[in-house]
Design a protein around this motif. Structure first.
Motif, PDB file in Angstrom:
ATOM      1  N   VAL A 179       0.841  -1.195   0.000  1.00  0.00           N
ATOM      2  CA  VAL A 179       0.000   0.000   0.000  1.00  0.00           C
ATOM      3  C   VAL A 179       0.880   1.251   0.000  1.00  0.00           C
ATOM      4  N   PRO A 180       0.847   2.062  -1.058  1.00  0.00           N
ATOM      5  CA  PRO A 180       1.574   3.338  -1.064  1.00  0.00           C
ATOM      6  C   PRO A 180       0.755   4.418  -0.373  1.00  0.00           C
ATOM      7  N   THR A 181       1.434   5.442   0.123  1.00  0.00           N
ATOM      8  CA  THR A 181       0.734   6.497   0.853  1.00  0.00           C
ATOM      9  C   THR A 181       1.233   7.885   0.475  1.00  0.00           C
ATOM     10  N   PHE A 182       0.343   8.864   0.623  1.00  0.00           N
ATOM     11  CA  PHE A 182       0.722  10.276   0.536  1.00  0.00           C
ATOM     12  C   PHE A 182       1.342  10.709   1.864  1.00  0.00           C
ATOM     13  N   PHE A 183       1.942  11.929   1.852  1.00  0.00           N
ATOM     14  CA  PHE A 183       2.522  12.554   3.056  1.00  0.00           C
ATOM     15  C   PHE A 183       3.579  11.659   3.711  1.00  0.00           C
ATOM     16  N   SER A 184       4.471  11.027   2.946  1.00  0.00           N
ATOM     17  CA  SER A 184       5.224   9.957   3.596  1.00  0.00           C
ATOM     18  C   SER A 184       6.573   9.632   2.991  1.00  0.00           C
ATOM     19  N   ASN A 185       7.203  10.527   2.241  1.00  0.00           N
ATOM     20  CA  ASN A 185       8.497  10.215   1.615  1.00  0.00           C
ATOM     21  C   ASN A 185       8.404   8.995   0.703  1.00  0.00           C
ATOM     22  N   GLY A 186       7.295   8.901  -0.027  1.00  0.00           N
ATOM     23  CA  GLY A 186       7.117   7.767  -0.939  1.00  0.00           C
ATOM     24  C   GLY A 186       7.039   6.441  -0.212  1.00  0.00           C
ATOM     25  N   MET A 187       6.284   6.381   0.870  1.00  0.00           N
ATOM     26  CA  MET A 187       6.245   5.176   1.713  1.00  0.00           C
ATOM     27  C   MET A 187       5.349   4.093   1.128  1.00  0.00           C
ATOM     28  N   VAL A 188       5.815   2.846   1.251  1.00  0.00           N
ATOM     29  CA  VAL A 188       5.023   1.664   0.907  1.00  0.00           C
ATOM     30  C   VAL A 188       5.010   0.741   2.117  1.00  0.00           C
ATOM     31  N   THR A 189       3.824   0.260   2.473  1.00  0.00           N
ATOM     32  CA  THR A 189       3.660  -0.638   3.608  1.00  0.00           C
ATOM     33  C   THR A 189       3.309  -2.044   3.120  1.00  0.00           C
ATOM     34  N   GLN A 190       3.985  -3.042   3.665  1.00  0.00           N
ATOM     35  CA  GLN A 190       3.681  -4.445   3.374  1.00  0.00           C
ATOM     36  C   GLN A 190       2.849  -5.014   4.523  1.00  0.00           C
ATOM     37  N   ILE A 191       1.659  -5.517   4.205  1.00  0.00           N
ATOM     38  CA  ILE A 191       0.729  -6.013   5.213  1.00  0.00           C
ATOM     39  C   ILE A 191       0.439  -7.487   4.973  1.00  0.00           C
ATOM     40  N   ASN A 192       0.500  -8.276   6.050  1.00  0.00           N
ATOM     41  CA  ASN A 192       0.168  -9.695   5.983  1.00  0.00           C
ATOM     42  C   ASN A 192      -1.341  -9.838   5.844  1.00  0.00           C
ATOM     43  N   THR A 193      -1.799 -10.569   4.830  1.00  0.00           N
ATOM     44  CA  THR A 193      -3.232 -10.632   4.555  1.00  0.00           C
ATOM     45  C   THR A 193      -3.993 -11.484   5.566  1.00  0.00           C
ATOM     46  N   SER A 194      -3.306 -12.347   6.304  1.00  0.00           N
ATOM     47  CA  SER A 194      -3.974 -13.172   7.313  1.00  0.00           C
ATOM     48  C   SER A 194      -4.025 -12.471   8.666  1.00  0.00           C
ATOM     49  N   SER A 195      -2.872 -12.007   9.130  1.00  0.00           N
ATOM     50  CA  SER A 195      -2.789 -11.411  10.468  1.00  0.00           C
ATOM     51  C   SER A 195      -3.088  -9.919  10.494  1.00  0.00           C
ATOM     52  N   LEU A 196      -3.044  -9.274   9.324  1.00  0.00           N
ATOM     53  CA  LEU A 196      -3.189  -7.817   9.192  1.00  0.00           C
ATOM     54  C   LEU A 196      -2.029  -7.053   9.824  1.00  0.00           C
ATOM     55  N   ALA A 197      -0.944  -7.750  10.121  1.00  0.00           N
ATOM     56  CA  ALA A 197       0.224  -7.093  10.706  1.00  0.00           C
ATOM     57  C   ALA A 197       1.056  -6.409   9.624  1.00  0.00           C
ATOM     58  N   THR A 198       1.617  -5.250   9.965  1.00  0.00           N
ATOM     59  CA  THR A 198       2.582  -4.589   9.095  1.00  0.00           C
ATOM     60  C   THR A 198       3.914  -5.305   9.237  1.00  0.00           C
ATOM     61  N   GLU A 199       4.420  -5.872   8.147  1.00  0.00           N
ATOM     62  CA  GLU A 199       5.648  -6.664   8.205  1.00  0.00           C
ATOM     63  C   GLU A 199       6.870  -5.914   7.691  1.00  0.00           C
ATOM     64  N   ALA A 200       6.652  -4.899   6.878  1.00  0.00           N
ATOM     65  CA  ALA A 200       7.791  -4.131   6.364  1.00  0.00           C
ATOM     66  C   ALA A 200       7.296  -2.771   5.890  1.00  0.00           C
ATOM     67  N   THR A 201       8.191  -1.794   5.952  1.00  0.00           N
ATOM     68  CA  THR A 201       7.914  -0.454   5.454  1.00  0.00           C
ATOM     69  C   THR A 201       9.141   0.039   4.716  1.00  0.00           C
ATOM     70  N   ALA A 202       8.935   0.573   3.521  1.00  0.00           N
ATOM     71  CA  ALA A 202      10.051   1.076   2.716  1.00  0.00           C
ATOM     72  C   ALA A 202       9.722   2.484   2.233  1.00  0.00           C
ATOM     73  N   PHE A 203      10.776   3.294   2.073  1.00  0.00           N
ATOM     74  CA  PHE A 203      10.611   4.678   1.645  1.00  0.00           C
ATOM     75  C   PHE A 203      11.380   4.887   0.345  1.00  0.00           C
ATOM     76  N   ALA A 204      10.699   5.439  -0.663  1.00  0.00           N
ATOM     77  CA  ALA A 204      11.328   5.628  -1.963  1.00  0.00           C
ATOM     78  C   ALA A 204      12.307   6.787  -1.976  1.00  0.00           C
ATOM     79  N   THR A 205      12.096   7.789  -1.122  1.00  0.00           N
ATOM     80  CA  THR A 205      12.904   8.997  -1.182  1.00  0.00           C
ATOM     81  C   THR A 205      12.970   9.651   0.189  1.00  0.00           C
ATOM     82  N   SER A 206      13.996  10.436   0.386  1.00  0.00           N
ATOM     83  CA  SER A 206      14.110  11.197   1.633  1.00  0.00           C
ATOM     84  C   SER A 206      13.327  12.499   1.563  1.00  0.00           C
ATOM     85  N   ASP A 207      12.814  12.824   0.367  1.00  0.00           N
ATOM     86  CA  ASP A 207      12.019  14.038   0.200  1.00  0.00           C
ATOM     87  C   ASP A 207      10.563  13.764   0.555  1.00  0.00           C
TER      88      ASP A 207
END
Length: 414
Positions: A190-218
Protein backbone atom coordinates in the motif's frame (compact mmCIF):
# COMPACT_ATOMS: atom_id res chain seq x y z
CA UNK A 1 -3.86 14.32 -8.07
CA UNK A 2 -7.45 15.31 -8.87
CA UNK A 3 -9.13 18.27 -7.13
CA UNK A 4 -11.30 15.80 -5.25
CA UNK A 5 -8.29 13.96 -3.86
CA UNK A 6 -6.71 17.26 -3.00
CA UNK A 7 -9.72 18.16 -0.89
CA UNK A 8 -9.55 14.81 0.85
CA UNK A 9 -5.87 15.38 1.56
CA UNK A 10 -6.44 18.79 3.03
CA UNK A 11 -9.31 17.60 5.20
CA UNK A 12 -7.38 14.63 6.45
CA UNK A 13 -4.21 16.32 7.73
CA UNK A 14 -5.42 16.80 11.29
CA UNK A 15 -6.67 13.24 11.50
CA UNK A 16 -3.42 11.73 10.32
CA UNK A 17 -1.24 13.41 12.91
CA UNK A 18 -2.81 11.21 15.56
CA UNK A 19 -2.27 7.94 13.69
CA UNK A 20 0.59 5.76 14.89
CA UNK A 21 2.55 3.44 12.67
CA UNK A 22 2.77 -0.27 13.30
CA UNK A 23 6.28 -1.63 13.70
CA UNK A 24 7.51 -4.64 11.73
CA UNK A 25 6.55 -7.75 13.70
CA UNK A 26 8.94 -10.68 13.87
CA UNK A 27 10.34 -12.65 10.95
CA UNK A 28 8.12 -12.13 7.90
CA UNK A 29 6.29 -15.23 6.73
CA UNK A 30 7.39 -14.35 3.19
CA UNK A 31 11.01 -15.13 4.12
CA UNK A 32 10.04 -18.61 5.20
CA UNK A 33 7.90 -19.19 2.12
CA UNK A 34 10.66 -17.85 -0.14
CA UNK A 35 12.81 -20.92 0.57
CA UNK A 36 10.30 -23.08 -1.27
CA UNK A 37 10.07 -23.42 -5.04
CA UNK A 38 6.66 -22.47 -6.39
CA UNK A 39 4.97 -22.27 -9.78
CA UNK A 40 2.46 -19.49 -10.44
CA UNK A 41 0.14 -19.78 -13.42
CA UNK A 42 -1.25 -16.57 -14.93
CA UNK A 43 -4.05 -15.72 -15.14
CA UNK A 44 -5.26 -17.70 -12.12
CA UNK A 45 -8.67 -18.33 -13.70
CA UNK A 46 -10.59 -17.80 -16.92
CA UNK A 47 -14.21 -17.97 -17.99
CA UNK A 48 -14.76 -18.96 -21.62
CA UNK A 49 -17.52 -19.65 -24.09
CA UNK A 50 -17.38 -22.95 -25.98
CA UNK A 51 -14.66 -22.59 -28.62
CA UNK A 52 -12.98 -19.73 -26.78
CA UNK A 53 -9.29 -19.75 -25.90
CA UNK A 54 -7.07 -18.44 -23.11
CA UNK A 55 -3.29 -18.27 -23.21
CA UNK A 56 -1.77 -19.22 -19.84
CA UNK A 57 1.81 -18.62 -18.76
CA UNK A 58 3.83 -20.05 -15.87
CA UNK A 59 6.73 -18.82 -13.77
CA UNK A 60 8.95 -20.80 -11.39
CA UNK A 61 10.38 -19.00 -8.36
CA UNK A 62 12.90 -20.44 -5.90
CA UNK A 63 14.34 -18.66 -2.88
CA UNK A 64 12.37 -15.62 -3.99
CA UNK A 65 14.06 -15.51 -7.42
CA UNK A 66 12.48 -16.27 -10.78
CA UNK A 67 14.05 -19.29 -12.49
CA UNK A 68 13.99 -20.51 -16.06
CA UNK A 69 12.11 -23.78 -16.49
CA UNK A 70 10.37 -25.90 -19.10
CA UNK A 71 6.73 -26.69 -18.36
CA UNK A 72 4.41 -29.54 -19.22
CA UNK A 73 0.75 -28.52 -19.47
CA UNK A 74 -2.25 -30.70 -18.65
CA UNK A 75 -6.01 -30.45 -18.17
CA UNK A 76 -7.95 -32.23 -15.44
CA UNK A 77 -10.88 -32.70 -17.85
CA UNK A 78 -10.12 -32.49 -21.58
CA UNK A 79 -13.84 -32.92 -22.29
CA UNK A 80 -14.33 -29.44 -20.78
CA UNK A 81 -11.07 -27.71 -21.79
CA UNK A 82 -7.92 -28.86 -23.53
CA UNK A 83 -4.51 -27.25 -23.25
CA UNK A 84 -1.64 -27.19 -25.72
CA UNK A 85 2.04 -27.74 -25.04
CA UNK A 86 2.46 -23.95 -24.92
CA UNK A 87 -0.34 -23.30 -22.39
CA UNK A 88 -3.15 -22.33 -24.78
CA UNK A 89 -6.44 -23.58 -23.32
CA UNK A 90 -9.46 -24.20 -25.56
CA UNK A 91 -13.01 -24.48 -24.23
CA UNK A 92 -14.76 -27.67 -25.37
CA UNK A 93 -17.99 -28.00 -23.37
CA UNK A 94 -19.69 -26.38 -20.35
CA UNK A 95 -18.10 -27.25 -17.00
CA UNK A 96 -14.92 -26.64 -15.04
CA UNK A 97 -11.37 -27.89 -15.51
CA UNK A 98 -8.04 -27.32 -13.81
CA UNK A 99 -5.12 -26.37 -16.04
CA UNK A 100 -1.79 -27.41 -14.52
CA UNK A 101 1.75 -26.40 -15.42
CA UNK A 102 4.43 -28.79 -14.15
CA UNK A 103 8.04 -27.64 -14.20
CA UNK A 104 10.90 -29.89 -15.20
CA UNK A 105 11.88 -29.77 -11.53
CA UNK A 106 8.46 -31.35 -10.66
CA UNK A 107 6.88 -28.32 -8.95
CA UNK A 108 3.47 -27.41 -10.32
CA UNK A 109 0.87 -24.66 -10.29
CA UNK A 110 -2.66 -24.46 -11.62
CA UNK A 111 -5.46 -22.25 -12.87
CA UNK A 112 -9.20 -22.79 -13.14
CA UNK A 113 -11.15 -22.67 -16.39
CA UNK A 114 -14.93 -22.32 -16.39
CA UNK A 115 -16.76 -22.95 -19.65
CA UNK A 116 -20.23 -21.46 -19.60
CA UNK A 117 -23.30 -22.45 -21.55
CA UNK A 118 -25.09 -19.10 -21.83
CA UNK A 119 -24.40 -15.57 -23.03
CA UNK A 120 -22.85 -13.26 -20.41
CA UNK A 121 -24.96 -10.67 -18.63
CA UNK A 122 -23.47 -7.30 -17.62
CA UNK A 123 -22.61 -6.83 -13.93
CA UNK A 124 -25.04 -5.13 -11.57
CA UNK A 125 -24.59 -3.69 -8.08
CA UNK A 126 -25.25 -6.52 -5.60
CA UNK A 127 -23.90 -4.92 -2.40
CA UNK A 128 -23.12 -1.49 -0.95
CA UNK A 129 -20.76 -1.18 2.04
CA UNK A 130 -20.47 2.16 3.83
CA UNK A 131 -16.98 3.14 5.02
CA UNK A 132 -16.21 5.98 7.42
CA UNK A 133 -12.75 6.66 5.98
CA UNK A 134 -13.69 7.16 2.36
CA UNK A 135 -12.72 4.57 -0.28
CA UNK A 136 -10.04 4.96 -2.94
CA UNK A 137 -7.92 1.92 -3.83
CA UNK A 138 -8.94 -1.72 -4.16
CA UNK A 139 -7.32 -5.09 -4.70
CA UNK A 140 -7.94 -8.84 -4.58
CA UNK A 141 -5.37 -11.00 -2.80
CA UNK A 142 -7.03 -14.40 -3.34
CA UNK A 143 -10.41 -15.64 -4.62
CA UNK A 144 -13.14 -13.95 -2.61
CA UNK A 145 -10.81 -11.75 -0.53
CA UNK A 146 -10.85 -8.05 -1.38
CA UNK A 147 -9.18 -4.93 0.03
CA UNK A 148 -10.21 -1.27 0.15
CA UNK A 149 -8.03 1.66 1.19
CA UNK A 150 -9.64 4.35 3.35
CA UNK A 151 -7.50 7.48 2.96
CA UNK A 152 -9.46 9.65 5.39
CA UNK A 153 -8.52 7.50 8.39
CA UNK A 154 -5.27 5.91 7.19
CA UNK A 155 -6.49 2.31 7.02
CA UNK A 156 -7.15 -0.58 4.67
CA UNK A 157 -10.07 -2.96 5.16
CA UNK A 158 -10.40 -6.62 4.22
CA UNK A 159 -13.67 -7.76 2.65
CA UNK A 160 -15.27 -11.15 2.20
CA UNK A 161 -16.58 -10.46 -1.28
CA UNK A 162 -19.19 -13.24 -1.49
CA UNK A 163 -20.93 -12.15 1.72
CA UNK A 164 -20.09 -8.44 1.34
CA UNK A 165 -18.80 -8.16 4.90
CA UNK A 166 -15.76 -6.49 6.45
CA UNK A 167 -13.43 -9.01 8.08
CA UNK A 168 -10.74 -6.68 9.41
CA UNK A 169 -9.16 -3.24 9.26
CA UNK A 170 -5.58 -2.15 9.89
CA UNK A 171 -3.41 0.95 9.70
CA UNK A 172 -1.62 1.60 6.42
CA UNK A 173 0.13 4.96 6.67
CA UNK A 174 -0.97 8.59 6.54
CA UNK A 175 -3.13 8.46 3.41
CA UNK A 176 -3.23 5.05 1.69
CA UNK A 177 -4.18 5.10 -1.97
CA UNK A 178 -3.70 2.14 -4.34
CA UNK A 179 -3.31 -1.53 -3.36
CA UNK A 180 -1.25 -4.29 -4.99
CA UNK A 181 -1.52 -7.93 -3.88
CA UNK A 182 1.32 -10.46 -4.12
CA UNK A 183 0.83 -13.40 -6.49
CA UNK A 184 0.71 -15.89 -3.61
CA UNK A 185 -1.95 -13.83 -1.82
CA UNK A 186 0.07 -13.54 1.40
CA UNK A 187 0.67 -9.79 1.29
CA UNK A 188 -0.69 -6.51 0.04
CA UNK A 189 1.44 -3.46 -0.66
CA UNK A 190 0.00 0.00 0.00
CA UNK A 191 1.57 3.34 -1.06
CA UNK A 192 0.73 6.50 0.85
CA UNK A 193 0.72 10.28 0.54
CA UNK A 194 2.52 12.55 3.06
CA UNK A 195 5.22 9.96 3.60
CA UNK A 196 8.50 10.21 1.62
CA UNK A 197 7.12 7.77 -0.94
CA UNK A 198 6.25 5.18 1.71
CA UNK A 199 5.02 1.66 0.91
CA UNK A 200 3.66 -0.64 3.61
CA UNK A 201 3.68 -4.45 3.37
CA UNK A 202 0.73 -6.01 5.21
CA UNK A 203 0.17 -9.69 5.98
CA UNK A 204 -3.23 -10.63 4.56
CA UNK A 205 -3.97 -13.17 7.31
CA UNK A 206 -2.79 -11.41 10.47
CA UNK A 207 -3.19 -7.82 9.19
CA UNK A 208 0.22 -7.09 10.71
CA UNK A 209 2.58 -4.59 9.09
CA UNK A 210 5.65 -6.66 8.21
CA UNK A 211 7.79 -4.13 6.36
CA UNK A 212 7.91 -0.45 5.45
CA UNK A 213 10.05 1.08 2.72
CA UNK A 214 10.61 4.68 1.64
CA UNK A 215 11.33 5.63 -1.96
CA UNK A 216 12.90 9.00 -1.18
CA UNK A 217 14.11 11.20 1.63
CA UNK A 218 12.02 14.04 0.20
CA UNK A 219 8.41 14.67 1.18
CA UNK A 220 6.81 12.98 -1.81
CA UNK A 221 3.49 11.23 -2.38
CA UNK A 222 3.57 7.58 -3.44
CA UNK A 223 0.69 6.71 -5.76
CA UNK A 224 0.88 3.82 -8.27
CA UNK A 225 2.02 0.40 -7.03
CA UNK A 226 2.75 -3.09 -8.34
CA UNK A 227 5.01 -5.94 -7.30
CA UNK A 228 7.14 -8.65 -8.85
CA UNK A 229 5.97 -12.23 -9.18
CA UNK A 230 8.20 -13.34 -6.32
CA UNK A 231 6.53 -10.70 -4.14
CA UNK A 232 9.74 -9.40 -2.59
CA UNK A 233 10.12 -6.27 -4.71
CA UNK A 234 7.67 -3.45 -5.40
CA UNK A 235 7.59 -0.84 -8.14
CA UNK A 236 6.10 2.45 -7.07
CA UNK A 237 5.38 5.75 -8.80
CA UNK A 238 5.36 9.08 -6.98
CA UNK A 239 3.69 12.29 -7.97
CA UNK A 240 6.77 14.26 -8.98
CA UNK A 241 8.35 12.02 -11.66
CA UNK A 242 10.52 8.99 -10.82
CA UNK A 243 9.45 5.35 -10.69
CA UNK A 244 11.28 3.32 -8.03
CA UNK A 245 12.03 -0.37 -7.61
CA UNK A 246 12.33 -1.25 -3.91
CA UNK A 247 13.28 -4.38 -1.97
CA UNK A 248 10.66 -4.57 0.76
CA UNK A 249 12.59 -6.64 3.30
CA UNK A 250 15.61 -4.32 3.35
CA UNK A 251 13.79 -1.11 2.43
CA UNK A 252 16.47 -0.38 -0.18
CA UNK A 253 15.79 1.40 -3.47
CA UNK A 254 17.43 -0.99 -5.92
CA UNK A 255 16.71 0.97 -9.10
CA UNK A 256 15.21 4.24 -10.30
CA UNK A 257 13.74 5.24 -13.64
CA UNK A 258 13.61 9.01 -13.93
CA UNK A 259 10.88 10.85 -15.79
CA UNK A 260 10.62 14.65 -16.02
CA UNK A 261 7.05 14.47 -14.69
CA UNK A 262 5.02 11.84 -12.85
CA UNK A 263 4.65 8.57 -14.77
CA UNK A 264 3.69 5.79 -12.38
CA UNK A 265 0.04 6.54 -11.69
CA UNK A 266 -1.15 3.11 -12.82
CA UNK A 267 0.75 -0.02 -13.84
CA UNK A 268 -0.06 -3.04 -16.02
CA UNK A 269 2.01 -6.17 -16.76
CA UNK A 270 1.95 -8.15 -19.97
CA UNK A 271 1.15 -11.84 -19.54
CA UNK A 272 4.68 -13.22 -19.20
CA UNK A 273 5.80 -10.18 -17.20
CA UNK A 274 8.50 -9.23 -19.65
CA UNK A 275 7.01 -5.74 -20.01
CA UNK A 276 5.54 -3.26 -17.56
CA UNK A 277 3.37 -0.32 -18.60
CA UNK A 278 3.04 2.91 -16.61
CA UNK A 279 0.52 5.68 -17.30
CA UNK A 280 0.88 9.44 -17.10
CA UNK A 281 -1.94 11.98 -16.68
CA UNK A 282 -2.74 14.66 -19.26
CA UNK A 283 -1.23 17.61 -17.42
CA UNK A 284 1.89 15.47 -16.95
CA UNK A 285 1.98 14.56 -20.65
CA UNK A 286 -0.78 12.00 -21.16
CA UNK A 287 1.49 9.11 -22.16
CA UNK A 288 2.00 5.43 -21.39
CA UNK A 289 5.56 4.14 -20.95
CA UNK A 290 6.73 0.63 -21.79
CA UNK A 291 9.40 -0.52 -19.32
CA UNK A 292 11.73 -3.51 -19.21
CA UNK A 293 11.20 -4.59 -15.58
CA UNK A 294 14.51 -6.47 -15.37
CA UNK A 295 16.91 -3.84 -16.70
CA UNK A 296 14.49 -1.15 -15.49
CA UNK A 297 14.87 0.87 -18.67
CA UNK A 298 12.39 2.73 -20.84
CA UNK A 299 11.73 0.85 -24.08
CA UNK A 300 9.01 2.85 -25.81
CA UNK A 301 6.70 5.78 -25.22
CA UNK A 302 3.05 5.63 -26.30
CA UNK A 303 1.81 9.14 -27.08
CA UNK A 304 -1.79 8.29 -26.22
CA UNK A 305 -2.94 11.80 -25.38
CA UNK A 306 -6.01 12.16 -23.20
CA UNK A 307 -5.50 12.02 -19.47
CA UNK A 308 -4.19 8.50 -18.95
CA UNK A 309 -5.34 6.87 -15.71
CA UNK A 310 -5.99 3.13 -15.25
CA UNK A 311 -4.70 0.83 -18.00
CA UNK A 312 -5.50 -2.76 -19.00
CA UNK A 313 -4.19 -5.07 -21.72
CA UNK A 314 -6.56 -6.98 -23.98
CA UNK A 315 -6.86 -10.75 -23.53
CA UNK A 316 -4.42 -11.38 -26.39
CA UNK A 317 -2.03 -8.66 -25.24
CA UNK A 318 -2.19 -6.84 -28.57
CA UNK A 319 -4.09 -3.78 -27.38
CA UNK A 320 -3.77 -1.50 -24.39
CA UNK A 321 -6.96 0.04 -23.03
CA UNK A 322 -6.38 3.45 -21.43
CA UNK A 323 -8.99 5.18 -19.26
CA UNK A 324 -8.81 8.81 -20.38
CA UNK A 325 -10.02 11.09 -17.61
CA UNK A 326 -11.12 13.72 -20.10
CA UNK A 327 -13.42 11.20 -21.82
CA UNK A 328 -13.33 7.81 -23.53
CA UNK A 329 -11.19 4.70 -23.45
CA UNK A 330 -8.17 4.95 -25.74
CA UNK A 331 -7.37 1.68 -27.54
CA UNK A 332 -3.65 1.55 -28.37
CA UNK A 333 -2.06 -0.98 -30.73
CA UNK A 334 0.95 -2.28 -28.79
CA UNK A 335 2.93 -3.77 -31.70
CA UNK A 336 2.72 -0.75 -34.00
CA UNK A 337 2.69 1.85 -31.18
CA UNK A 338 -0.26 3.63 -32.73
CA UNK A 339 -3.84 4.59 -31.95
CA UNK A 340 -6.29 1.87 -32.95
CA UNK A 341 -9.50 3.65 -31.92
CA UNK A 342 -11.22 5.34 -29.01
CA UNK A 343 -14.28 3.90 -27.26
CA UNK A 344 -16.90 6.44 -26.24
CA UNK A 345 -17.90 6.67 -22.57
CA UNK A 346 -21.06 8.82 -22.60
CA UNK A 347 -21.25 11.33 -19.74
CA UNK A 348 -18.35 9.58 -18.02
CA UNK A 349 -15.00 10.91 -16.81
CA UNK A 350 -13.03 7.61 -16.75
CA UNK A 351 -10.62 6.84 -13.95
CA UNK A 352 -10.74 3.16 -12.89
CA UNK A 353 -10.68 0.33 -15.41
CA UNK A 354 -10.82 -3.48 -15.29
CA UNK A 355 -11.17 -6.16 -17.93
CA UNK A 356 -13.30 -9.18 -17.03
CA UNK A 357 -13.60 -12.29 -19.23
CA UNK A 358 -16.58 -10.65 -20.97
CA UNK A 359 -16.49 -6.90 -20.50
CA UNK A 360 -14.43 -3.76 -20.11
CA UNK A 361 -15.69 -1.94 -16.99
CA UNK A 362 -15.02 1.77 -16.48
CA UNK A 363 -15.29 3.63 -13.18
CA UNK A 364 -16.19 7.29 -13.66
CA UNK A 365 -15.30 10.25 -11.46
CA UNK A 366 -18.84 11.58 -11.97
CA UNK A 367 -20.57 8.61 -10.36
CA UNK A 368 -21.13 6.20 -13.23
CA UNK A 369 -19.90 2.67 -13.88
CA UNK A 370 -19.99 1.91 -17.60
CA UNK A 371 -19.76 -1.58 -19.09
CA UNK A 372 -18.32 -1.85 -22.61
CA UNK A 373 -17.85 -4.65 -25.12
CA UNK A 374 -14.03 -4.96 -25.23
CA UNK A 375 -14.05 -5.92 -28.92
CA UNK A 376 -16.42 -3.33 -30.37
CA UNK A 377 -16.44 -0.67 -27.66
CA UNK A 378 -20.23 -0.58 -27.65
CA UNK A 379 -21.90 0.50 -24.41
CA UNK A 380 -23.57 -2.52 -22.81
CA UNK A 381 -24.69 -1.01 -19.50
CA UNK A 382 -24.46 2.28 -17.61
CA UNK A 383 -24.96 2.24 -13.84
CA UNK A 384 -25.41 5.42 -11.82
CA UNK A 385 -23.86 4.64 -8.42
CA UNK A 386 -23.27 8.28 -7.42
CA UNK A 387 -20.24 9.79 -5.73
CA UNK A 388 -16.80 9.46 -7.31
CA UNK A 389 -15.71 5.99 -8.45
CA UNK A 390 -11.97 5.32 -8.14
CA UNK A 391 -9.73 2.20 -8.45
CA UNK A 392 -11.67 -0.83 -9.72
CA UNK A 393 -10.51 -4.42 -9.25
CA UNK A 394 -11.82 -7.79 -10.39
CA UNK A 395 -12.16 -11.03 -8.44
CA UNK A 396 -12.34 -14.01 -10.81
CA UNK A 397 -13.22 -16.30 -7.90
CA UNK A 398 -16.62 -14.70 -7.38
CA UNK A 399 -16.74 -12.91 -10.75
CA UNK A 400 -17.19 -9.65 -8.86
CA UNK A 401 -15.94 -6.11 -9.33
CA UNK A 402 -14.96 -3.88 -6.41
CA UNK A 403 -15.81 -0.23 -7.01
CA UNK A 404 -14.49 1.98 -4.18
CA UNK A 405 -16.14 5.37 -4.02
CA UNK A 406 -14.41 8.49 -2.74
CA UNK A 407 -17.75 9.60 -1.26
CA UNK A 408 -17.45 6.91 1.43
CA UNK A 409 -18.45 3.42 0.32
CA UNK A 410 -17.60 0.47 -1.87
CA UNK A 411 -20.02 -1.14 -4.31
CA UNK A 412 -19.73 -4.80 -5.28
CA UNK A 413 -20.85 -5.56 -8.82
CA UNK A 414 -21.57 -9.04 -10.11
Amino acid sequence: MSPRVGSVVAAAVLVFTACGQQEPAGVPAALVAASQATVVVSPSSATLDVGGTQQFSAQLTKNGVQKKAAFTWSSSDPSVATVSSTGLATAVAPGQATITATASTKESGSAQVTVRNSAPTPPQVVAHIALNGGAFGSGVSSPGVGWISQPNNGTVSRIDIASATLTGTTGAGPLPVQISASADGNHIYVPTFFSNGMVTQINTSSLATEATAFATSDAQDAYGITNTLAGDTVIVGITNGPVFKMAMQTGAVVDTLNFPVAAGYHFEWNQNRSRLYASQRAFDGGRVFEIDPNSFTLLRTFETGGSAQAIQLSADGNKLFVAAQNGGVIVWDVASNSLATTYATPNCSPYGLVRTPDFLVVGCLNGLVEVLDPNSGSLVESLNVGGEVRELSYDPGTRSILAPNNAGWVDILR
